[in-house]
Write an enzyme that holds these catalytic residues in place. Sequence first.
Site, PDB file in Angstrom:
ATOM      1  N   TYR A  59      39.970  21.718 -29.982  1.00  0.00           N
ATOM      2  CA  TYR A  59      40.400  22.717 -31.174  1.00  0.00           C
ATOM      3  C   TYR A  59      41.232  21.979 -32.063  1.00  0.00           C
ATOM      4  O   TYR A  59      40.943  22.042 -33.325  1.00  0.00           O
ATOM      5  CB  TYR A  59      41.246  23.668 -30.481  1.00  0.00           C
ATOM      6  N   GLY A  94      37.610  39.235 -34.295  1.00  0.00           N
ATOM      7  CA  GLY A  94      38.406  38.523 -33.692  1.00  0.00           C
ATOM      8  C   GLY A  94      40.138  39.085 -33.811  1.00  0.00           C
ATOM      9  O   GLY A  94      40.191  40.164 -34.440  1.00  0.00           O
ATOM     10  N   ASP A 141      24.567  34.366 -37.355  1.00  0.00           N
ATOM     11  CA  ASP A 141      25.333  33.064 -36.762  1.00  0.00           C
ATOM     12  C   ASP A 141      25.846  32.083 -37.840  1.00  0.00           C
ATOM     13  O   ASP A 141      25.093  31.589 -38.550  1.00  0.00           O
ATOM     14  CB  ASP A 141      24.255  32.284 -35.574  1.00  0.00           C
TER      15      ASP A 141
HETATM   16  C1  AKB Z   1      45.828  29.175 -30.151  1.00  0.00           C
HETATM   17  O1  AKB Z   1      46.783  29.140 -29.462  1.00  0.00           O
HETATM   18  O2  AKB Z   1      45.104  28.409 -29.948  1.00  0.00           O
HETATM   19  C2  AKB Z   1      45.959  29.955 -31.573  1.00  0.00           C
HETATM   20  C3  AKB Z   1      46.428  28.780 -32.491  1.00  0.00           C
HETATM   21  C4  AKB Z   1      47.810  28.563 -32.467  1.00  0.00           C
HETATM   22  O3  AKB Z   1      45.896  28.443 -33.437  1.00  0.00           O
HETATM   23  N1  AKB Z   1      46.599  30.878 -31.366  1.00  0.00           N
END
Ligand code: AKB
Length: 314
Positions: A140, A12, A51
């Site tokens: 997220y 990544g 994984d």
């Molecule tokens: C995103 O934009 O999702 C990442 C972060 C700030 O965690 N770069």
Amino acid sequence: MSEKILVTGPFGQIGTDLVPELQRINGKENVIALGHRNIPADFDGVLEKGDVRNPDDMARIFSEHSITQVYHLASLLSAIGEDKPDLAWDVNMNGLKVVLDEAIKTNVLVFWASSIAVFGPTTPREKTPQRTVLEPTTMYGVTKLAGEMLCQYYFLKYGLDVRSIRYPGIISYKAEPGGGTTDYAVDIYYKAVKNEKFTCFVNQDTTLPMMYMDDAIKGTLQIMDAPFEAIKVRTSYNHGAISFTAKELEDVVRKHSPGLVVEYAPDHRQAIADTWPMSVDDSAARNDWGWCHEYDLEKMTIVMLEELKKKFQQ
Ligand code: AKB
């Protein structure tokens, strides 16, 4: 005895820079990259396929390599997490839980990547404090907040030495980021070097905390090298460097690349950016383990443009 280091998410954006640095410091044979998919054909190092969500894969890798440290970077980012919330939960939460469960068996030192995404619309947006309101509105952010609490839980319950940073947007030239809200701040450099028009998916006033990759790697290694007692925050540290609007970024890039053409066309990612801090107060990281950044917007821009020009000349 040398460390045996496992890196998840090694290909990544951060892993692409972190793995060679870990190899340089510890020896190539002591850094194990956990590949899942998109493994670069030219990868030079120890590769394990598996994984991160699979406890059997992880148990085998930890045991076969006698792992002593893990950098757990594998994660879906914010924008892709909104497209695939179930997958984001699965990879981000179950992957972390599997790593932590494996780490407590042999007391492995763990680094885990958190993010400014733990903050939300109710958080103070300027100089966001280390301890403040945490009400993220993206999947997220939800996984990063839950992950921070899980890391602290494993520290308190099992004494696991797990350390973490809330990364801002990271700007780098080796690997392009994918699926993040801060990706525009990288893409502009690619477009400038390729002489292509840049369509910016946030508006020109959008201000987010950002950091050049070398600083991010320095901070990551610094927190892992710090003495155990120095790490006083066991959720995750605010990790700041620079903040600028999209327009300020455009102006600095254009200064060095006068032909740059920019258009602003905010999309769904604007709503995510609007819930994140504009700058963070990272004095805890600076006081506890000596964090300091080196790159400002100008210095970073010069390096980014130089390196990308070299990359595309090859
Ligand atoms: C995103 O934009 O999702 C990442 C972060 C700030 O965690 N770069």
